[in-house]
Scaffold this motif. Sequence first.
Motif, PDB file in Angstrom:
ATOM      1  N   VAL A  58      -7.422   3.212  -0.732  1.00  0.00           N
ATOM      2  CA  VAL A  58      -8.364   2.094  -0.851  1.00  0.00           C
ATOM      3  C   VAL A  58      -9.009   1.819   0.506  1.00  0.00           C
ATOM      4  O   VAL A  58     -10.226   1.597   0.592  1.00  0.00           O
ATOM      5  N   ALA A  59      -8.227   1.863   1.576  1.00  0.00           N
ATOM      6  CA  ALA A  59      -8.783   1.660   2.924  1.00  0.00           C
ATOM      7  C   ALA A  59      -9.815   2.736   3.255  1.00  0.00           C
ATOM      8  O   ALA A  59     -10.850   2.446   3.861  1.00  0.00           O
ATOM      9  N   THR A  60      -9.547   3.969   2.848  1.00  0.00           N
ATOM     10  CA  THR A  60     -10.529   5.048   3.051  1.00  0.00           C
ATOM     11  C   THR A  60     -11.818   4.713   2.320  1.00  0.00           C
ATOM     12  O   THR A  60     -12.911   4.828   2.880  1.00  0.00           O
ATOM     13  N   LEU A  61     -11.705   4.287   1.063  1.00  0.00           N
ATOM     14  CA  LEU A  61     -12.897   3.988   0.279  1.00  0.00           C
ATOM     15  C   LEU A  61     -13.665   2.816   0.880  1.00  0.00           C
ATOM     16  O   LEU A  61     -14.894   2.879   1.001  1.00  0.00           O
ATOM     17  N   VAL A  62     -12.982   1.755   1.277  1.00  0.00           N
ATOM     18  CA  VAL A  62     -13.646   0.599   1.894  1.00  0.00           C
ATOM     19  C   VAL A  62     -14.450   1.051   3.117  1.00  0.00           C
ATOM     20  O   VAL A  62     -15.627   0.718   3.265  1.00  0.00           O
ATOM     21  N   ARG A  63     -13.812   1.804   3.996  1.00  0.00           N
ATOM     22  CA  ARG A  63     -14.468   2.251   5.232  1.00  0.00           C
ATOM     23  C   ARG A  63     -15.655   3.161   4.935  1.00  0.00           C
ATOM     24  O   ARG A  63     -16.761   2.948   5.449  1.00  0.00           O
ATOM     25  N   VAL A  71     -22.242  -1.374   1.461  1.00  0.00           N
ATOM     26  CA  VAL A  71     -21.898  -2.318   0.404  1.00  0.00           C
ATOM     27  C   VAL A  71     -20.394  -2.581   0.477  1.00  0.00           C
ATOM     28  O   VAL A  71     -19.620  -1.734   0.925  1.00  0.00           O
ATOM     29  N   ARG A  72     -20.032  -3.776   0.055  1.00  0.00           N
ATOM     30  CA  ARG A  72     -18.619  -4.149  -0.041  1.00  0.00           C
ATOM     31  C   ARG A  72     -18.294  -4.334  -1.519  1.00  0.00           C
ATOM     32  O   ARG A  72     -19.155  -4.682  -2.316  1.00  0.00           O
ATOM     33  N   PHE A  73     -17.037  -4.105  -1.839  1.00  0.00           N
ATOM     34  CA  PHE A  73     -16.615  -4.191  -3.226  1.00  0.00           C
ATOM     35  C   PHE A  73     -15.276  -4.903  -3.325  1.00  0.00           C
ATOM     36  O   PHE A  73     -14.599  -5.127  -2.324  1.00  0.00           O
ATOM     37  N   GLU A  74     -14.920  -5.219  -4.575  1.00  0.00           N
ATOM     38  CA  GLU A  74     -13.613  -5.810  -4.837  1.00  0.00           C
ATOM     39  C   GLU A  74     -13.009  -5.144  -6.069  1.00  0.00           C
ATOM     40  O   GLU A  74     -13.680  -4.402  -6.789  1.00  0.00           O
ATOM     41  N   GLY A  89      -7.431  30.368  -9.210  1.00  0.00           N
ATOM     42  CA  GLY A  89      -6.153  30.226  -8.521  1.00  0.00           C
ATOM     43  C   GLY A  89      -5.588  28.822  -8.664  1.00  0.00           C
ATOM     44  O   GLY A  89      -6.177  27.957  -9.317  1.00  0.00           O
ATOM     45  N   PRO A  90      -4.467  28.576  -8.028  1.00  0.00           N
ATOM     46  CA  PRO A  90      -3.850  27.248  -8.108  1.00  0.00           C
ATOM     47  C   PRO A  90      -4.686  26.206  -7.362  1.00  0.00           C
ATOM     48  O   PRO A  90      -5.488  26.554  -6.489  1.00  0.00           O
ATOM     49  N   PRO A  91      -4.498  24.932  -7.697  1.00  0.00           N
ATOM     50  CA  PRO A  91      -5.227  23.877  -6.979  1.00  0.00           C
ATOM     51  C   PRO A  91      -4.917  23.916  -5.483  1.00  0.00           C
ATOM     52  O   PRO A  91      -3.769  24.119  -5.081  1.00  0.00           O
ATOM     53  N   LEU A  92      -5.961  23.708  -4.680  1.00  0.00           N
ATOM     54  CA  LEU A  92      -5.819  23.703  -3.228  1.00  0.00           C
ATOM     55  C   LEU A  92      -5.877  22.304  -2.639  1.00  0.00           C
ATOM     56  O   LEU A  92      -5.355  22.047  -1.562  1.00  0.00           O
ATOM     57  N   ARG A  93      -6.590  21.408  -3.350  1.00  0.00           N
ATOM     58  CA  ARG A  93      -6.764  20.055  -2.832  1.00  0.00           C
ATOM     59  C   ARG A  93      -7.087  19.107  -3.976  1.00  0.00           C
ATOM     60  O   ARG A  93      -7.432  19.519  -5.071  1.00  0.00           O
ATOM     61  N   ALA A  94      -6.988  17.817  -3.645  1.00  0.00           N
ATOM     62  CA  ALA A  94      -7.274  16.769  -4.623  1.00  0.00           C
ATOM     63  C   ALA A  94      -8.385  15.874  -4.105  1.00  0.00           C
ATOM     64  O   ALA A  94      -8.473  15.589  -2.907  1.00  0.00           O
ATOM     65  N   GLN A  95      -9.235  15.425  -5.023  1.00  0.00           N
ATOM     66  CA  GLN A  95     -10.317  14.487  -4.728  1.00  0.00           C
ATOM     67  C   GLN A  95     -10.102  13.258  -5.606  1.00  0.00           C
ATOM     68  O   GLN A  95     -10.251  13.338  -6.819  1.00  0.00           O
ATOM     69  N   LEU A  96      -9.731  12.138  -4.979  1.00  0.00           N
ATOM     70  CA  LEU A  96      -9.464  10.914  -5.733  1.00  0.00           C
ATOM     71  C   LEU A  96     -10.752  10.240  -6.147  1.00  0.00           C
ATOM     72  O   LEU A  96     -11.751  10.292  -5.427  1.00  0.00           O
ATOM     73  N   ARG A  97     -10.709   9.559  -7.293  1.00  0.00           N
ATOM     74  CA  ARG A  97     -11.858   8.799  -7.793  1.00  0.00           C
ATOM     75  C   ARG A  97     -11.397   7.397  -8.169  1.00  0.00           C
ATOM     76  O   ARG A  97     -10.332   7.224  -8.780  1.00  0.00           O
ATOM     77  N   MET A  98     -12.219   6.405  -7.794  1.00  0.00           N
ATOM     78  CA  MET A  98     -11.947   5.008  -8.109  1.00  0.00           C
ATOM     79  C   MET A  98     -13.224   4.370  -8.637  1.00  0.00           C
ATOM     80  O   MET A  98     -14.316   4.886  -8.433  1.00  0.00           O
ATOM     81  N   ALA A  99     -13.052   3.225  -9.276  1.00  0.00           N
ATOM     82  CA  ALA A  99     -14.181   2.389  -9.666  1.00  0.00           C
ATOM     83  C   ALA A  99     -13.942   1.029  -9.019  1.00  0.00           C
ATOM     84  O   ALA A  99     -12.799   0.635  -8.781  1.00  0.00           O
ATOM     85  N   ALA A 100     -15.031   0.324  -8.711  1.00  0.00           N
ATOM     86  CA  ALA A 100     -14.919  -0.987  -8.082  1.00  0.00           C
ATOM     87  C   ALA A 100     -16.156  -1.803  -8.417  1.00  0.00           C
ATOM     88  O   ALA A 100     -17.161  -1.265  -8.877  1.00  0.00           O
ATOM     89  N   ARG A 101     -16.056  -3.102  -8.151  1.00  0.00           N
ATOM     90  CA  ARG A 101     -17.155  -4.032  -8.437  1.00  0.00           C
ATOM     91  C   ARG A 101     -17.831  -4.446  -7.141  1.00  0.00           C
ATOM     92  O   ARG A 101     -17.186  -4.989  -6.235  1.00  0.00           O
ATOM     93  N   LEU A 102     -19.109  -4.189  -7.045  1.00  0.00           N
ATOM     94  CA  LEU A 102     -19.898  -4.516  -5.853  1.00  0.00           C
ATOM     95  C   LEU A 102     -19.963  -6.039  -5.679  1.00  0.00           C
ATOM     96  O   LEU A 102     -20.201  -6.764  -6.642  1.00  0.00           O
ATOM     97  N   VAL A 103     -19.764  -6.501  -4.426  1.00  0.00           N
ATOM     98  CA  VAL A 103     -19.848  -7.941  -4.155  1.00  0.00           C
ATOM     99  C   VAL A 103     -20.827  -8.279  -3.035  1.00  0.00           C
ATOM    100  O   VAL A 103     -21.227  -9.428  -2.905  1.00  0.00           O
ATOM    101  N   GLU A 104     -21.218  -7.286  -2.235  1.00  0.00           N
ATOM    102  CA  GLU A 104     -22.140  -7.564  -1.129  1.00  0.00           C
ATOM    103  C   GLU A 104     -22.961  -6.318  -0.819  1.00  0.00           C
ATOM    104  O   GLU A 104     -22.424  -5.215  -0.751  1.00  0.00           O
ATOM    105  N   VAL A 105     -24.254  -6.518  -0.635  1.00  0.00           N
ATOM    106  CA  VAL A 105     -25.147  -5.439  -0.210  1.00  0.00           C
ATOM    107  C   VAL A 105     -25.613  -5.793   1.194  1.00  0.00           C
ATOM    108  O   VAL A 105     -26.246  -6.822   1.402  1.00  0.00           O
TER     109      VAL A 105
END
Length: 166
Positions: A58-63, A71-74, A89-105
């Motif tokens: 979450v800190a990565t996404l905020v930054r 934009v800031r979100f909550e 081949g086998p998986p080499l890495r992961a890419q996380l996905r999140m959803a959030a609500r925008l609160v400031e532009v």
Amino acid sequence: MGFDYLWHGDQHPPTDLPITQVYGYVFDAQGRVVILQNAGRWNTPGGTPEPEIDRDSVATLVREVWEEVQVRFEDPVYLGYQSVGEDGGPPLRAQLRMAARLVEVGERAPDPDNGRVHVRHRCSLSEAERLLGWGAPARQQFKCAAQVAVQRWRLPVHVPAPAVTD
């Protein structure tokens, strides 16, 4: 060499699979999602975890979201991860996905990573899917993001307001 992408909705990656991206579907109150254009390519905001400054994903996404599109979100919600492998081949890495609500532009500013001010675009999920061009491997991601936006925040993602670009 080709990459293989596999969506793992509502799952966390195995501990031995490195997390190389944390990206978000950030929704405004009108049901639009924020995307950006960087060097001619569209993407969702997010980026690479920096363990020396980020406490968690979450800190990565905020930054990253602030650095790229100001934009800031909550209320971030973890959607799942996409595993990435090469040529069957086998998986080499992961890419996380999140959803959030925008609160400031915020005011547009250069991305500290490259000094560019990215095009910031708020649009429907269907337009984002078309512009991103991620194809079939990402369809489930979009469905998961839409489901969270509708069920959790009651956002009109199926009839969003007109797109806004700045």
